[in-house]
Design a protein around this motif. Sequence first.
Motif, PDB file in Angstrom:
ATOM      1  N   PRO A 148       0.832  -1.204   0.000  1.00  0.00           N
ATOM      2  CA  PRO A 148       0.000   0.000   0.000  1.00  0.00           C
ATOM      3  C   PRO A 148       0.872   1.262   0.000  1.00  0.00           C
ATOM      4  N   SER A 149       0.451   2.272  -0.727  1.00  0.00           N
ATOM      5  CA  SER A 149       1.196   3.533  -0.710  1.00  0.00           C
ATOM      6  C   SER A 149       1.014   4.261   0.615  1.00  0.00           C
ATOM      7  N   THR A 150      -0.153   4.053   1.238  1.00  0.00           N
ATOM      8  CA  THR A 150      -0.402   4.537   2.601  1.00  0.00           C
ATOM      9  C   THR A 150      -0.895   3.360   3.432  1.00  0.00           C
ATOM     10  N   ALA A 151      -0.164   3.021   4.470  1.00  0.00           N
ATOM     11  CA  ALA A 151      -0.580   1.959   5.389  1.00  0.00           C
ATOM     12  C   ALA A 151      -1.029   2.592   6.693  1.00  0.00           C
ATOM     13  N   VAL A 152      -2.135   2.100   7.244  1.00  0.00           N
ATOM     14  CA  VAL A 152      -2.654   2.594   8.518  1.00  0.00           C
ATOM     15  C   VAL A 152      -2.704   1.422   9.491  1.00  0.00           C
ATOM     16  N   LEU A 153      -1.995   1.559  10.606  1.00  0.00           N
ATOM     17  CA  LEU A 153      -1.938   0.513  11.634  1.00  0.00           C
ATOM     18  C   LEU A 153      -2.492   1.108  12.920  1.00  0.00           C
ATOM     19  N   LEU A 154      -3.709   0.704  13.278  1.00  0.00           N
ATOM     20  CA  LEU A 154      -4.461   1.365  14.341  1.00  0.00           C
ATOM     21  C   LEU A 154      -4.038   0.946  15.741  1.00  0.00           C
ATOM     22  N   ASN A 155      -3.873  -0.346  15.959  1.00  0.00           N
ATOM     23  CA  ASN A 155      -3.584  -0.875  17.293  1.00  0.00           C
ATOM     24  C   ASN A 155      -3.272  -2.353  17.159  1.00  0.00           C
ATOM     25  N   ILE A 156      -2.671  -2.900  18.193  1.00  0.00           N
ATOM     26  CA  ILE A 156      -2.430  -4.344  18.259  1.00  0.00           C
ATOM     27  C   ILE A 156      -2.911  -4.823  19.622  1.00  0.00           C
TER      28      ILE A 156
END
Length: 449
Positions: A179-187
């Motif tokens: 992805p050109s923009t990756a969004v990682l919210l929480n783990i």
Amino acid sequence: MKAWKQFSEKVLVLGLARSGTAAAKVLLENGKNVIVNDAAAKYDDVAVLELQKKGAHLVLGSHPLSVLEGIEVVVKNPGIRYDHPIVAEALTQNIPVITEVELVSYLTQQPIIGITGSNGKTTTTTLVTEMLNQSGCNVKLAGNIGIAATEVAQTMQTDERMVIELSSFQLQGIDTFRPSTAVLLNIYEAHLDYHGDLESYVNAKCNIFKNQHADDYLVYNVDDPTLQEKVMNTKAKKIPFSATKNLYQEGAWIDDIHVYFFDEAIVRLEDIVLVGKHNLENILASVAAAKLNGATNEGIQHVLKTFSGVKHRLEFVGMLEGRYVYNDSKATNTLATQKALDSFKKNIVLLAGGLDRGNEFDELIPHLQNVKAMVVFGETAPKLERTGKEAGIQVIEHASGVDDAAKIGFSLTDAGDILLLSPACASWDQYKTFEERGDIFVQAVHTMN
């Protein structure tokens, strides 16, 4: 965009459903030799007949290991675990095992905004899509929340970008997807029955940025210590968001009045209609991803002033004789239910229960202070009853399912209370999906009007 000649010629598609069917179609349309194996599908199913007409070889009704003969790559349905006999044998034979989303890079070179996390994926994906749409950007929605990524990628135009919700199941099966923009919210500890252990789950989530380049963006929650450590390995430009820290030189953040992106005030907090502290984190991630992809402040403001939530995620069902009714059926783990409980200051009657994955619910105890009564159901009902008693809740009733729980729960409320379905468990012990569970609850509520 990669050329299809780079992709393997003989492919096993394991498991149909939406993503498997889409993968098989695109592979056949690009000249690949495709074997389809599904234990539940029937030879007269419409989708099966269509694949057969396109040239697929079908093996239905069972999973013989012979389907792997001559196979160069396996494209598996994301829900199929890695201890499945065919998957395990493929890995033993060093045959690559991927998921349908990996095929996207063979279909489009347009920008992709990929969004994942243990909680908040659907809300954030919806917000980013709406913010870009309201800003005049051309966006297509894909993944768990929309249609299969390959179906979307095939129809994308040169001025469009894709927003895709990605599960750990999908991400564990990628090789070059980027992805050109990756969004990682929480783990948060989840799906351990699938991944086996927490480390494997975390690594699957972090695959979202493993192929990113220096000119890509990684939007991540700087308040999550696991993420802070993991993102140190990324090549992408890091854009943090935080509900607790001032990030005016780095990313998305808040003070007592505004949501900011770097030093720019985007929207007043009092104008945001979406409830819950956890949703504030989703909003910050969404603002960052949207701004990085061309959203205007006006477009973002319009969405945040009108968007009240996605279906089954703290969805406001309505008022029922003075009670506020919320459907949070998508809360399939304890963290999601914690966040739902923390969203309200009023008295709550909590409806919870579902599939027993072996975990306890002690983490809920500090978040049950405003819960005046519980209605429990499903396989985890005894565990949740124990948790409620430890939290000091005096009234705990058992129900046969969510429709029964809705009626019992309503009888325990007073005017001004919250009637909240937030199960803290997956639905599969009684219902096919969390959507089915939520729909049954909503229907039961409406019949009480």
